[in-house]
Design an enzyme around this catalytic site. Structure first.
Site, PDB file in Angstrom:
ATOM      1  N   CYS A  77     -23.791  26.884 -45.513  1.00 53.64           N
ATOM      2  CA  CYS A  77     -22.568  26.643 -46.282  1.00 53.64           C
ATOM      3  C   CYS A  77     -22.615  25.223 -46.826  1.00 53.64           C
ATOM      4  O   CYS A  77     -21.654  24.486 -46.786  1.00 53.64           O
ATOM      5  CB  CYS A  77     -21.326  26.880 -45.446  1.00 53.64           C
ATOM      6  SG  CYS A  77     -21.282  25.887 -43.970  1.00 53.64           S
ATOM      7  N   LYS A 130     -20.030  37.284 -39.501  1.00 50.67           N
ATOM      8  CA  LYS A 130     -21.213  37.937 -40.059  1.00 50.67           C
ATOM      9  C   LYS A 130     -21.790  38.960 -39.087  1.00 50.67           C
ATOM     10  O   LYS A 130     -22.224  40.032 -39.501  1.00 50.67           O
ATOM     11  CB  LYS A 130     -22.265  36.891 -40.419  1.00 50.67           C
ATOM     12  CG  LYS A 130     -21.771  35.937 -41.477  1.00 50.67           C
ATOM     13  CD  LYS A 130     -22.811  34.919 -41.852  1.00 50.67           C
ATOM     14  CE  LYS A 130     -22.206  33.764 -42.609  1.00 50.67           C
ATOM     15  NZ  LYS A 130     -21.391  32.886 -41.728  1.00 50.67           N
ATOM     16  N   ASP A 180     -27.864  31.852 -40.291  1.00 47.23           N
ATOM     17  CA  ASP A 180     -26.852  31.072 -41.003  1.00 47.23           C
ATOM     18  C   ASP A 180     -26.849  29.707 -40.332  1.00 47.23           C
ATOM     19  O   ASP A 180     -26.117  29.466 -39.392  1.00 47.23           O
ATOM     20  CB  ASP A 180     -25.487  31.752 -40.900  1.00 47.23           C
ATOM     21  CG  ASP A 180     -24.443  31.011 -41.715  1.00 47.23           C
ATOM     22  OD1 ASP A 180     -24.783  30.534 -42.804  1.00 47.23           O
ATOM     23  OD2 ASP A 180     -23.299  30.915 -41.253  1.00 47.23           O
ATOM     24  N   ALA A 191     -27.237  32.163 -35.362  1.00 47.67           N
ATOM     25  CA  ALA A 191     -26.124  31.232 -35.135  1.00 47.67           C
ATOM     26  C   ALA A 191     -24.874  31.974 -35.572  1.00 47.67           C
ATOM     27  O   ALA A 191     -24.503  31.943 -36.728  1.00 47.67           O
ATOM     28  CB  ALA A 191     -26.321  29.971 -35.946  1.00 47.67           C
ATOM     29  N   SER A 192     -24.243  32.667 -34.626  1.00 40.34           N
ATOM     30  CA  SER A 192     -23.331  33.731 -35.043  1.00 40.34           C
ATOM     31  C   SER A 192     -21.848  33.399 -34.898  1.00 40.34           C
ATOM     32  O   SER A 192     -21.035  33.991 -35.580  1.00 40.34           O
ATOM     33  CB  SER A 192     -23.623  34.995 -34.258  1.00 40.34           C
ATOM     34  OG  SER A 192     -23.590  34.689 -32.899  1.00 40.34           O
ATOM     35  N   ALA A 193     -21.477  32.493 -33.986  1.00 44.49           N
ATOM     36  CA  ALA A 193     -20.050  32.255 -33.771  1.00 44.49           C
ATOM     37  C   ALA A 193     -19.394  31.816 -35.080  1.00 44.49           C
ATOM     38  O   ALA A 193     -20.018  31.098 -35.856  1.00 44.49           O
ATOM     39  CB  ALA A 193     -19.860  31.183 -32.704  1.00 44.49           C
ATOM     40  N   ASP A 197     -30.498  28.192 -27.456  1.00 47.92           N
ATOM     41  CA  ASP A 197     -30.805  27.397 -28.631  1.00 47.92           C
ATOM     42  C   ASP A 197     -31.653  28.297 -29.531  1.00 47.92           C
ATOM     43  O   ASP A 197     -32.598  28.932 -29.053  1.00 47.92           O
ATOM     44  CB  ASP A 197     -31.600  26.159 -28.215  1.00 47.92           C
ATOM     45  CG  ASP A 197     -31.802  25.202 -29.356  1.00 47.92           C
ATOM     46  OD1 ASP A 197     -32.097  25.683 -30.472  1.00 47.92           O
ATOM     47  OD2 ASP A 197     -31.670  23.996 -29.161  1.00 47.92           O
ATOM     48  N   GLY A 241     -18.514  34.992 -35.386  1.00 51.67           N
ATOM     49  CA  GLY A 241     -18.793  36.420 -35.395  1.00 51.67           C
ATOM     50  C   GLY A 241     -18.433  37.184 -36.657  1.00 51.67           C
ATOM     51  O   GLY A 241     -18.507  38.407 -36.663  1.00 51.67           O
TER      52      GLY A 241
END
Lengths: 180, 641
Positions: free
Chosen positions: B491, B372, B434, B366-368, B417, B370
């Protein structure tokens, strides 16, 4: 995702050659790894073959991007370079223009480069030649096309346009929606 | 008997009246209101019993109103020092009072409150008014004291009667002064004070004056921190906490469900610190893009633009903390050239824990936008490859923009997904998950979390996280020479989204174990929380809090995958379990399995409808089709928006 057709390759390389000339060969025959150009949804990506092979397992609809995007083919079949390729073409650029600090921001907002802002220019740059624009600290800021040859610019007024704006790194913010 | 109801009434009525008038010092305002009430009660009792038995009566009243003694005793021991002596508790409480004055005071009190006694049933406003007068009177009296003395000495010869009167007056003044002083002193001696929990009166609970609420919060916290000594009578801890939670909800604007969830994570006073820290923004931090520049050069370039910055801490070699900047930090030429990334300090942590090595293949599930992913690419030095996935197509735009801007050349961005991995591609060396979360660690950034998260949201999120963590684990190749690690981070600070999910993963996938995150700071994860007990190795995970580390609330756990085989449990292998344990590392494996079960089912079918061979053939075909479809659905679950 597919390799470029012959026609596409021709249009693309013609455009690319305006900026880096014969250095295109350096992009194709690299010492370290085999790289290739791939077309995906009208956009041309430059990517190493190993990454490309892995990316084939991603579906067409789900693949958003791979490697570095060089630009896209317009609906009329022309090729339009994107600022994202700046890293590569700056590396192999033949003709360069450095602009003074006071000219940085106007250029990054998408304006043409006027003579007053020019710091340095590569000697004997011909007219309508693709050039890379650098800041005085050698950070590539974008690229453009010269309006006059180097010798002609000497006689011009300070407010005259020397380089036509093509792309600049401000587009990462300004055109985030349309660029990708 | 007389004392208690009167005091209660007084307490309940008095504070809403007092709050709008002087709310800066709420507790102190309540105090003087109650004192005279207690006095009144005592006097009333004293009157009934007669003056001779006054002391006894007073004592009796005192015992009656033991619950309220926190307020009553100030008045009692001033006026009745003999009583005070009899009662050990008060001797220790106040030793300075004068016995003679006390004796006189009895009279004086009787006189003064004779009329006001009748008013004791009158509404709180009246009582408050009289009290105010009382206070003022005391002050005035104090000032006039000297005058009285002067006149005393002059007139003493003239009239014995006058003398006696004036002496009485004098004593009364002295007593008043002393009372006032005592009040002042109790003001200072906060430690001995006890806080009376307000009842369930609506007037109090509706009071929206934040300063009143804040004062009450502080009081309750003080009581809770030293509960055995500070508690008031028979009020239980739960009473205090219930009131505290209500006040905190009001003061900080959380909904009650979330407040309760967060409150129990911390000790009481730490919880307040946490909520307080959520109101202040965290410092702006940037991460140097080591693909393009170095931290020293970047810092120099930014300082030349007038930016005031400092390294973020010893733990990071690439982080810079920005204090203030004359130019927008997200639009400088350096930013546009990809020399740095605006990124919260906390989001460095999972990547540092993941510690990708060069030439590895890494998945960021789950990168957006970006932050990380690009950090991973920077650590890989553009070797190997990064699979940056995000489920939200709109958010992939900024992800691609950042990847290109920072000069990451080995990234593949896809829009799946996360639960579809490893169906899409597996066998990664490292996976960073994440997970999407409630964002309770970043309330300072997005305060809408305070109100818009319900129990349902939390359930949905933790379910999603559990599914994601299993697919993350399955996507990793345990046989990788350098890797085989999974990092799970959120988070959020809630236990449901962190320890609980990790515990679930450990239970469902016995082929992974927790390893140290490699981060030398942060609090250990909980091994038990309220009614839940987790695997002891969860202490290897790390928690970060805004009030402790001055970064967003965060959680990091690092797994090592030991083998690619998921050991089956022998005891309960029901259908669901089996579904869970199907080897889904290989698509082909899944297919073959589907066919196998297909075969067994058709055998059953045949035994039922043995006669019609043609039918059986048809049924077999449709069965296969159906299963294929079902499997197809299983492979690609519906996208949740």
């Amino acid at each position: 995702m597919r390799p470029l057709t012959e026609l596409e390759t021709k249009t693309f390389f013609e455009k690319l050659a305006k900026y880096i000339g014969r250095n295109i060969t350096h992009l194709i025959d690299r010492g370290d790894e085999t790289y290739c150009f791939r077309l995906h949804r009208d956009r041309v990506y430059y990517v190493s073959e190993s990454v490309m092979r892995k990316a084939t397992s991603v579906g067409r609809d789900q693949l958003i991007s791979l490697g570095i995007c060089f630009g896209k083919f317009t609906k009329t079949g022309k090729f339009r370079m994107h600022v994202t390729c700046l890293d590569y073409i700056a590396q192999y650029a033949k003709h360069k223009v450095w602009i003074k600090p006071n000219g940085e921001m106007p250029f990054l907002y998408g304006n043409h480069v006027v003579k007053a802002h020019i710091g340095r220019v590569t000697e004997d740059t011909p007219e309508h030649q693709g050039v890379i624009i650098y800041s005085m600290t050698d950070v590539p800021l974008g690229f453009g096309v010269t309006a006059r040859s180097t010798s002609d610019t000497r006689k011009m007024e300070p407010t005259a346009i020397v380089v036509f704006h093509q792309a600049d790194i401000g587009e990462y913010l300004r055109q985030e929606d349309t660029l990708f | 008997m007389a004392g208690r109801p009167a005091t209660k009434k007084g307490a309940a009525k008095a504070s809403p009246v007092s709050s709008p008038q002087k709310n800066a010092n709420n507790k102190r305002k309540v105090n003087p209101v109650k004192e005279p009430v207690a006095k009144k009660a005592k006097v009333a009792a004293g009157k009934a019993a007669g003056k001779a038995t006054g002391k006894k009566a007073a004592k009796a009243v005192e015992e009656d109103s033991e619950d309220d003694e926190s307020w009553a005793y100030g008045a009692v021991d001033e006026s009745d020092s003999e009583v005070e002596e009899m009662d050990d508790e008060f001797v220790s409480a106040e030793e300075g009072s004068d016995i003679e004055v006390g004796a006189l005071n009895d009279d004086f009190l009787g006189d003064e409150f004779a009329e006001s006694d009748e008013e004791s049933k009158a509404p709180g406003t009246a009582m408050f008014g009289s009290d105010e007068e009382d206070e003022e009177e005391g002050e005035e009296e104090e000032e006039d004291e000297e005058d009285i003395f002067a006149s005393n000495s002059e007139d003493s010869d003239d009239d014995d009667d006058m003398e006696a009167k004036s002496r009485k007056l004098d004593a009364a003044a002295k007593a008043e002064a002393e009372e006032a002083e005592a009040e002042l002193q109790t003001n200072i001696m906060l430690e001995n004070d006890k806080y009376v929990l307000p009842g369930d009166d609506h007037e109090i609970l509706q009071s929206t004056d934040l300063q009143v609420v804040q004062a009450r919060i502080q009081e309750i916290v003080r009581v809770l921190n030293n509960f055995r000594e500070m508690r008031e009578g028979n009020r239980s801890r739960n009473d205090y906490i219930a009131q505290l939670l209500k006040d905190l909800c009001l003061y900080y604007g959380y909904n009650e469900y979330l407040m309760e969830k967060l409150f129990y994570i911390f000790p009481v006073s730490e919880a307040i610190e946490f909520f307080e820290a959520n109101e202040v923004p965290r410092p702006v931090t940037i991460r140097t893009n080591t693909l393009k520049t170095r931290r020293r050069e970047l810092a120099q370039a930014l300082i030349n633009r007038g930016v005031n910055l400092d390294p973020v801490g010893k733990w990071s070699k690439v982080g810079l903390q920005v204090f203030d900047s004359p130019v927008p930090i997200g639009a400088t030429p350096e930013y546009l050239a990809g020399h740095y990334m605006l990124q919260a300090a906390s989001s460095f942590l999972p990547v540092m824990a993941l510690a990708p090595q060069e030439h590895e293949r890494v998945l960021d599930m789950a990168s957006a936008p970006g932050g990380k992913s690009t950090y991973i690419a920077a650590l890989l030095k553009n070797t190997g490859m990064v699979f940056a996935n995000d489920a939200n197509k709109d958010r992939t735009k900024s992800l691609v923009a950042n990847i290109h801007r920072l000069g990451v050349k080995n990234a593949v961005v896809c829009n799946y997904d996360g639960r579809e991995f490893p169906g899409v591609i597996g066998g990664f060396d490292r996976v960073l998950l994440d997970a999407p979360c409630s964002g309770t660690g970043v309330i300072s950034k997005d305060a809408s979390v305070k109100t818009n998260k319900s129990e349902q949201d939390f359930q949905m999120l933790s379910q999603l996280q559990k599914q994601l963590i299993l697919s993350a684990i399955d996507s990793v190749d345990a046989g990788s020479k350098t890797g085989g690690y999974i990092v799970y981070s959120t988070c959020s600070v809630t236990v449901d989204e962190n320890e609980d999910v990790v515990n679930y993963a450990l239970k469902k996938r016995p082929n992974v174990k927790l390893v140290s995150t490699g981060l030398d700071f942060g609090k250990e994860g909980f091994t038990r929380f309220r009614e839940k007990v987790f695997h002891p190795s969860i202490s290897l995970t790390r928690r970060y809090y805004p009030h402790m580390h001055n970064m967003d609330g965060f959680y990091v756990a690092k797994f090592k995958k030991i083998s690619n085989k998921i050991p089956k449990k022998e005891d309960n292998v029901d259908l669901d379990e089996e579904e869970e344990f199907t080897p889904i590392t290989e698509e082909t494996g899944k297919r073959s399995r589907g066919k196998k079960s297909n075969g067994s089912k058709t055998a059953e079918e045949e035994s039922i409808s043995f006669n019609a061979d043609e039918d059986a053939e048809l049924i077999r075909a449709s069965q296969a089709k159906l299963l294929q479809q079902q499997k197809g659905i299983k492979l690609r679950p519906k996208k949740s928006t």
